[in-house]
Design an enzyme around this catalytic site. Structure first.
Site, PDB file in Angstrom:
ATOM      1  N   PRO A  11       0.800  -1.220   0.000  1.00  0.00           N
ATOM      2  CA  PRO A  11       0.000   0.000   0.000  1.00  0.00           C
ATOM      3  C   PRO A  11       0.838   1.278   0.000  1.00  0.00           C
ATOM      4  O   PRO A  11       1.902   1.344   0.602  1.00  0.00           O
ATOM      5  CB  PRO A  11      -0.818  -0.106   1.290  1.00  0.00           C
ATOM      6  CG  PRO A  11      -0.016  -0.994   2.179  1.00  0.00           C
ATOM      7  CD  PRO A  11       0.646  -1.975   1.250  1.00  0.00           C
ATOM      8  N   ASN A  12       0.308   2.241  -0.709  1.00  0.00           N
ATOM      9  CA  ASN A  12       0.834   3.604  -0.804  1.00  0.00           C
ATOM     10  C   ASN A  12       2.095   3.721  -1.643  1.00  0.00           C
ATOM     11  O   ASN A  12       2.564   4.837  -1.876  1.00  0.00           O
ATOM     12  CB  ASN A  12       1.053   4.223   0.590  1.00  0.00           C
ATOM     13  CG  ASN A  12      -0.223   4.256   1.385  1.00  0.00           C
ATOM     14  OD1 ASN A  12      -1.249   4.709   0.887  1.00  0.00           O
ATOM     15  ND2 ASN A  12      -0.184   3.752   2.601  1.00  0.00           N
ATOM     16  N   ARG A  19       5.127  11.138  -2.124  1.00  0.00           N
ATOM     17  CA  ARG A  19       4.837  10.869  -0.709  1.00  0.00           C
ATOM     18  C   ARG A  19       6.142  10.875   0.092  1.00  0.00           C
ATOM     19  O   ARG A  19       6.999  10.028  -0.118  1.00  0.00           O
ATOM     20  CB  ARG A  19       4.157   9.512  -0.560  1.00  0.00           C
ATOM     21  CG  ARG A  19       3.920   9.125   0.879  1.00  0.00           C
ATOM     22  CD  ARG A  19       3.324   7.725   0.989  1.00  0.00           C
ATOM     23  NE  ARG A  19       3.259   7.352   2.385  1.00  0.00           N
ATOM     24  CZ  ARG A  19       3.748   6.220   2.869  1.00  0.00           C
ATOM     25  NH1 ARG A  19       4.313   5.345   2.072  1.00  0.00           N
ATOM     26  NH2 ARG A  19       3.650   5.965   4.148  1.00  0.00           N
ATOM     27  N   TYR A  24      11.386   8.425   1.271  1.00  0.00           N
ATOM     28  CA  TYR A  24      11.281   7.396   0.243  1.00  0.00           C
ATOM     29  C   TYR A  24      11.964   7.745  -1.074  1.00  0.00           C
ATOM     30  O   TYR A  24      12.049   6.904  -1.957  1.00  0.00           O
ATOM     31  CB  TYR A  24       9.807   7.057  -0.009  1.00  0.00           C
ATOM     32  CG  TYR A  24       9.104   6.570   1.223  1.00  0.00           C
ATOM     33  CD1 TYR A  24       9.408   5.334   1.779  1.00  0.00           C
ATOM     34  CD2 TYR A  24       8.157   7.360   1.876  1.00  0.00           C
ATOM     35  CE1 TYR A  24       8.786   4.882   2.929  1.00  0.00           C
ATOM     36  CE2 TYR A  24       7.528   6.913   3.029  1.00  0.00           C
ATOM     37  CZ  TYR A  24       7.847   5.684   3.550  1.00  0.00           C
ATOM     38  OH  TYR A  24       7.225   5.249   4.695  1.00  0.00           O
ATOM     39  N   ASN A  75       7.974  -5.793  -1.226  1.00  0.00           N
ATOM     40  CA  ASN A  75       8.001  -4.625  -0.350  1.00  0.00           C
ATOM     41  C   ASN A  75       6.580  -4.539   0.204  1.00  0.00           C
ATOM     42  O   ASN A  75       5.704  -3.958  -0.425  1.00  0.00           O
ATOM     43  CB  ASN A  75       8.379  -3.356  -1.114  1.00  0.00           C
ATOM     44  CG  ASN A  75       8.452  -2.146  -0.200  1.00  0.00           C
ATOM     45  OD1 ASN A  75       7.912  -2.163   0.899  1.00  0.00           O
ATOM     46  ND2 ASN A  75       9.094  -1.094  -0.669  1.00  0.00           N
ATOM     47  N   ALA A  78       3.402  -0.955   4.671  1.00  0.00           N
ATOM     48  CA  ALA A  78       2.811  -0.967   6.017  1.00  0.00           C
ATOM     49  C   ALA A  78       2.367  -2.360   6.460  1.00  0.00           C
ATOM     50  O   ALA A  78       2.330  -2.649   7.664  1.00  0.00           O
ATOM     51  CB  ALA A  78       1.630   0.003   6.076  1.00  0.00           C
ATOM     52  N   HIS A  81       4.311  -4.730   9.087  1.00  0.00           N
ATOM     53  CA  HIS A  81       4.173  -4.643  10.533  1.00  0.00           C
ATOM     54  C   HIS A  81       2.819  -5.129  11.039  1.00  0.00           C
ATOM     55  O   HIS A  81       2.611  -5.195  12.250  1.00  0.00           O
ATOM     56  CB  HIS A  81       4.372  -3.188  10.975  1.00  0.00           C
ATOM     57  CG  HIS A  81       5.400  -2.474  10.157  1.00  0.00           C
ATOM     58  ND1 HIS A  81       6.743  -2.790  10.209  1.00  0.00           N
ATOM     59  CD2 HIS A  81       5.275  -1.496   9.235  1.00  0.00           C
ATOM     60  CE1 HIS A  81       7.405  -2.004   9.360  1.00  0.00           C
ATOM     61  NE2 HIS A  81       6.537  -1.224   8.754  1.00  0.00           N
ATOM     62  N   ASP A  88       1.576 -15.742   6.211  1.00  0.00           N
ATOM     63  CA  ASP A  88       1.071 -17.105   6.018  1.00  0.00           C
ATOM     64  C   ASP A  88       1.011 -17.473   4.531  1.00  0.00           C
ATOM     65  O   ASP A  88       1.332 -18.602   4.159  1.00  0.00           O
ATOM     66  CB  ASP A  88      -0.308 -17.260   6.653  1.00  0.00           C
ATOM     67  CG  ASP A  88      -0.263 -17.309   8.168  1.00  0.00           C
ATOM     68  OD1 ASP A  88       0.853 -17.389   8.738  1.00  0.00           O
ATOM     69  OD2 ASP A  88      -1.341 -17.249   8.783  1.00  0.00           O
ATOM     70  N   GLU A  99      12.678  -9.660   1.193  1.00  0.00           N
ATOM     71  CA  GLU A  99      11.917  -8.484   1.652  1.00  0.00           C
ATOM     72  C   GLU A  99      12.740  -7.232   1.367  1.00  0.00           C
ATOM     73  O   GLU A  99      13.930  -7.182   1.668  1.00  0.00           O
ATOM     74  CB  GLU A  99      11.651  -8.621   3.151  1.00  0.00           C
ATOM     75  CG  GLU A  99      10.867  -7.498   3.758  1.00  0.00           C
ATOM     76  CD  GLU A  99      10.664  -7.681   5.265  1.00  0.00           C
ATOM     77  OE1 GLU A  99      10.103  -6.766   5.884  1.00  0.00           O
ATOM     78  OE2 GLU A  99      11.084  -8.723   5.823  1.00  0.00           O
ATOM     79  N   HIS A 101      12.763  -2.844   1.543  1.00  0.00           N
ATOM     80  CA  HIS A 101      12.200  -1.562   2.001  1.00  0.00           C
ATOM     81  C   HIS A 101      13.104  -0.445   1.517  1.00  0.00           C
ATOM     82  O   HIS A 101      14.335  -0.563   1.585  1.00  0.00           O
ATOM     83  CB  HIS A 101      12.105  -1.522   3.530  1.00  0.00           C
ATOM     84  CG  HIS A 101      11.172  -2.542   4.071  1.00  0.00           C
ATOM     85  ND1 HIS A 101       9.808  -2.410   4.022  1.00  0.00           N
ATOM     86  CD2 HIS A 101      11.420  -3.747   4.633  1.00  0.00           C
ATOM     87  CE1 HIS A 101       9.252  -3.489   4.550  1.00  0.00           C
ATOM     88  NE2 HIS A 101      10.208  -4.321   4.918  1.00  0.00           N
ATOM     89  N   LEU A 102      12.511   0.619   1.041  1.00  0.00           N
ATOM     90  CA  LEU A 102      13.288   1.751   0.551  1.00  0.00           C
ATOM     91  C   LEU A 102      14.048   2.440   1.678  1.00  0.00           C
ATOM     92  O   LEU A 102      15.210   2.795   1.529  1.00  0.00           O
ATOM     93  CB  LEU A 102      12.364   2.758  -0.145  1.00  0.00           C
ATOM     94  CG  LEU A 102      11.652   2.218  -1.391  1.00  0.00           C
ATOM     95  CD1 LEU A 102      10.574   3.191  -1.835  1.00  0.00           C
ATOM     96  CD2 LEU A 102      12.647   1.960  -2.503  1.00  0.00           C
ATOM     97  N   SER A 103      13.381   2.629   2.800  1.00  0.00           N
ATOM     98  CA  SER A 103      14.007   3.311   3.936  1.00  0.00           C
ATOM     99  C   SER A 103      14.568   2.287   4.913  1.00  0.00           C
ATOM    100  O   SER A 103      14.215   1.105   4.868  1.00  0.00           O
ATOM    101  CB  SER A 103      12.981   4.199   4.650  1.00  0.00           C
ATOM    102  OG  SER A 103      11.986   3.401   5.274  1.00  0.00           O
ATOM    103  N   ARG A 108      13.612   4.322  12.026  1.00  0.00           N
ATOM    104  CA  ARG A 108      12.330   5.020  12.042  1.00  0.00           C
ATOM    105  C   ARG A 108      11.554   4.706  13.318  1.00  0.00           C
ATOM    106  O   ARG A 108      12.108   4.210  14.282  1.00  0.00           O
ATOM    107  CB  ARG A 108      11.566   4.649  10.772  1.00  0.00           C
ATOM    108  CG  ARG A 108      12.385   5.072   9.532  1.00  0.00           C
ATOM    109  CD  ARG A 108      11.663   4.991   8.261  1.00  0.00           C
ATOM    110  NE  ARG A 108      10.453   5.808   8.287  1.00  0.00           N
ATOM    111  CZ  ARG A 108       9.433   5.599   7.492  1.00  0.00           C
ATOM    112  NH1 ARG A 108       9.452   4.616   6.612  1.00  0.00           N
ATOM    113  NH2 ARG A 108       8.365   6.363   7.555  1.00  0.00           N
ATOM    114  N   ARG A 112       7.768   0.315  13.372  1.00  0.00           N
ATOM    115  CA  ARG A 112       8.270  -0.170  12.088  1.00  0.00           C
ATOM    116  C   ARG A 112       9.421  -1.171  12.249  1.00  0.00           C
ATOM    117  O   ARG A 112       9.873  -1.761  11.286  1.00  0.00           O
ATOM    118  CB  ARG A 112       8.734   0.996  11.216  1.00  0.00           C
ATOM    119  CG  ARG A 112       7.617   1.925  10.811  1.00  0.00           C
ATOM    120  CD  ARG A 112       8.111   2.954   9.824  1.00  0.00           C
ATOM    121  NE  ARG A 112       7.179   4.045   9.686  1.00  0.00           N
ATOM    122  CZ  ARG A 112       6.117   4.049   8.881  1.00  0.00           C
ATOM    123  NH1 ARG A 112       5.865   2.995   8.124  1.00  0.00           N
ATOM    124  NH2 ARG A 112       5.316   5.094   8.828  1.00  0.00           N
TER     125      ARG A 112
END
Length: 148
Positions: A11-12, A19, A24, A75, A78, A81, A88, A99, A101-103, A108, A112
């Site tokens: 999402p997002n 954003r 990001y 990725n 949200a 977490h 599953d 996995e 993640h950009l940041s 953070r 997170r």
């Protein structure tokens, strides 16, 4: 099976570039997709690059990967977490998962720092920006090359 990867974005991430660019970056999701397609072409892989804001849709894509792909780069954004359901689904398809993640999520907010995906992933890349996607693709090339 062709050496094909499913690259999933949660999402997002469709708002990348606008954003919170201080966190990001300024690259858009289209930029990330282009980077991934170029890397895959150069390295001789096929990819299927997708993004959704709907958890059930992401889970359906994970289930479909079981017979269509040799690995998953995700990725979860949200959902990292919050989603036991995504964890599953990833476990159920029994494909190697990286996995991304950009940041750097560990720099953070405390909420997170926990990931439901990390314990079942073969690796986690965070804090490298969009380069993390290329690193994940390169990891799979290494794995596929060493299996031959």
């Amino acid at each position: 099976m062709t050496c094909s990867l499913l690259i999933l974005n949660g999402p997002n991430l469709n708002l990348l570039g606008t954003r919170e660019p201080q966190i990001y970056g300024y690259e858009t999701l289209n930029d990330v997709a282009q980077l991934c397609h170029e890397a895959a072409d150069t390295l001789g892989l096929q990819i299927d690059f997708r993004q959704t804001n709907h958890e059930g849709e992401l889970i359906d894509w994970i289930h479909q990967a079981r017979t269509a792909h040799a690995g998953i780069i995700i990725n979860p954004a949200a959902w990292t977490h919050t989603s036991v359901a995504i964890r599953d689904a990833l476990t159920a398809v029994a494909l190697p998962v990286v996995e991304v993640h950009l940041s750097n999520v560990h720099q953070r907010e405390a909420f997170r720092h926990h990931s439901f995906v990390s314990p079942i992933a073969v690796g986690v890349l965070c804090g490298f920006g969009v380069a993390g996607y290329r690193m994940a693709i390169e990891y799979f090339v290494h794995v596929f090359t060493n299996k031959k």
